[in-house]
Design a protein around this motif. Structure first.
Motif, PDB file in Angstrom:
ATOM      1  N   ASP A  31       0.953  -0.955  -0.024  1.00 29.89           N
ATOM      2  CA  ASP A  31      -0.066  -0.055  -0.130  1.00 29.89           C
ATOM      3  C   ASP A  31       1.106   1.060   0.073  1.00 29.89           C
ATOM      4  N   GLU A  51      -5.162   4.717   4.266  1.00 25.20           N
ATOM      5  CA  GLU A  51      -5.327   3.227   4.080  1.00 25.20           C
ATOM      6  C   GLU A  51      -6.168   2.549   2.583  1.00 25.20           C
ATOM      7  N   ASN A  52      -5.850   1.510   2.437  1.00 25.13           N
ATOM      8  CA  ASN A  52      -6.503   1.315   0.973  1.00 25.13           C
ATOM      9  C   ASN A  52      -7.947   1.595   0.829  1.00 25.13           C
ATOM     10  N   ASP A  53      -8.759   1.288   2.060  1.00 21.67           N
ATOM     11  CA  ASP A  53     -10.126   1.510   1.894  1.00 21.67           C
ATOM     12  C   ASP A  53     -10.331   2.895   2.293  1.00 21.67           C
ATOM     13  N   GLY A  67      -7.318   6.383  -0.859  1.00 23.91           N
ATOM     14  CA  GLY A  67      -6.198   5.496  -0.145  1.00 23.91           C
ATOM     15  C   GLY A  67      -6.010   4.538  -1.464  1.00 23.91           C
ATOM     16  N   ALA A  68      -6.646   3.915  -2.014  1.00 23.98           N
ATOM     17  CA  ALA A  68      -6.449   3.037  -3.481  1.00 23.98           C
ATOM     18  C   ALA A  68      -5.763   4.071  -4.370  1.00 23.98           C
ATOM     19  N   THR A  71      -2.057   3.973  -3.527  1.00 21.92           N
ATOM     20  CA  THR A  71      -1.583   2.644  -3.403  1.00 21.92           C
ATOM     21  C   THR A  71      -1.004   2.741  -5.025  1.00 21.92           C
ATOM     22  N   ARG A  72      -2.032   2.986  -5.882  1.00 23.09           N
ATOM     23  CA  ARG A  72      -1.882   2.890  -7.354  1.00 23.09           C
ATOM     24  C   ARG A  72      -0.810   3.699  -7.744  1.00 23.09           C
TER      25      ARG A  72
END
Length: 227
Positions: A31, A51-53, A67-68, A71-72
């Motif tokens: 992440d 956070e991812n979510d 969050g996503a 990470t990307r």
């Protein structure tokens, strides 16, 4: 002179021992602030990414998956690259805390400078100035309304906890002191002074209740405790 040779040898070797706390390998991004390389789970020291979510809100009021997205972006920049990490201990999840470099770039500082992570001031002030620069210039997350990840995690934990059921004490019953308890033995009421009275708690959410008289308890379908 010979007496001091072991100490001298130790002092010469010590920097080599410290530098041995480095790992180098091709990165797999977990992440925004977590990597895996050379068999190590790495948590980037001194920074905190969403956070991812986690979701954020644009200045125009639109919700987006920040969050996503972070990470990307980190995965796009680092996945498969050869990175060197200076290990600095463990976190509460037994991950290696580290400051990592790609070429001559400090990745921890870079993520904060770009506005994709925050300085984790609870543990270190090392990247405080990088965050202030990103905030002043509205880079990355600082261009939106973003909850700090540590606050998001605390709020999420609080929401996941089961509601606290209030156990009503005798002094909170308006003078009605008879405990109407429901158990495997059925509906039983306990009078003050009886054997199990003090250790019996009343759960209104389970249908248990207080009675003001034995007649009221019997009429409601409760029977007296045997002792």
């Amino acid at each position: 002179m010979r007496v001091f040779m072991p100490l001298l040898a130790f002092l010469l070797i010590m920097p080599l021992a410290l530098s041995a706390a480095e790992v180098t390998g091709k990165v797999r991004v977990i992440d925004g602030d977590s990597l895996r390389l050379a068999g190590h789970n790495i948590r980037l020291f001194g920074i905190d990414a969403p956070e991812n979510d986690q979701t954020c809100v644009t200045r125009g009021g639109l919700r987006w998956d920040c969050g996503a997205e972070v990470t990307r972006l980190v995965r796009e920049a680092l996945e498969g690259e050869t990175v060197t990490c200076d290990l600095r201990g463990k976190d509460d999840w037994d991950r290696d805390l580290a400051i990592c470099h790609l070429g001559g770039r400090n990745l921890n500082a870079w993520l904060v400078e770009e506005g994709w992570a925050f300085a984790f001031r609870k543990y270190s002030m090392m990247f405080d100035l990088e965050e202030k620069s990103a905030a002043v210039n509205g880079r990355g997350l600082h261009a939106h309304d973003v909850q700090r990840p540590v606050d998001y995690r605390q709020e999420k934990r609080a929401q996941s906890k089961p509601p606290v059921v209030r156990r009503i004490p005798a002094t909170d019953t308006g003078g009605c002191r008879i405990k109407g308890n429901i158990s495997a033995n059925g509906r039983i009421y306990h009078m003050p002074g009886q054997h199990d009275y003090e250790r019996t708690s009343i759960r209104p959410d389970k249908g248990e209740r207080w009675f003001c008289s034995e007649a009221e308890a019997r009429a409601a379908g409760w029977r007296p405790a045997r002792r």
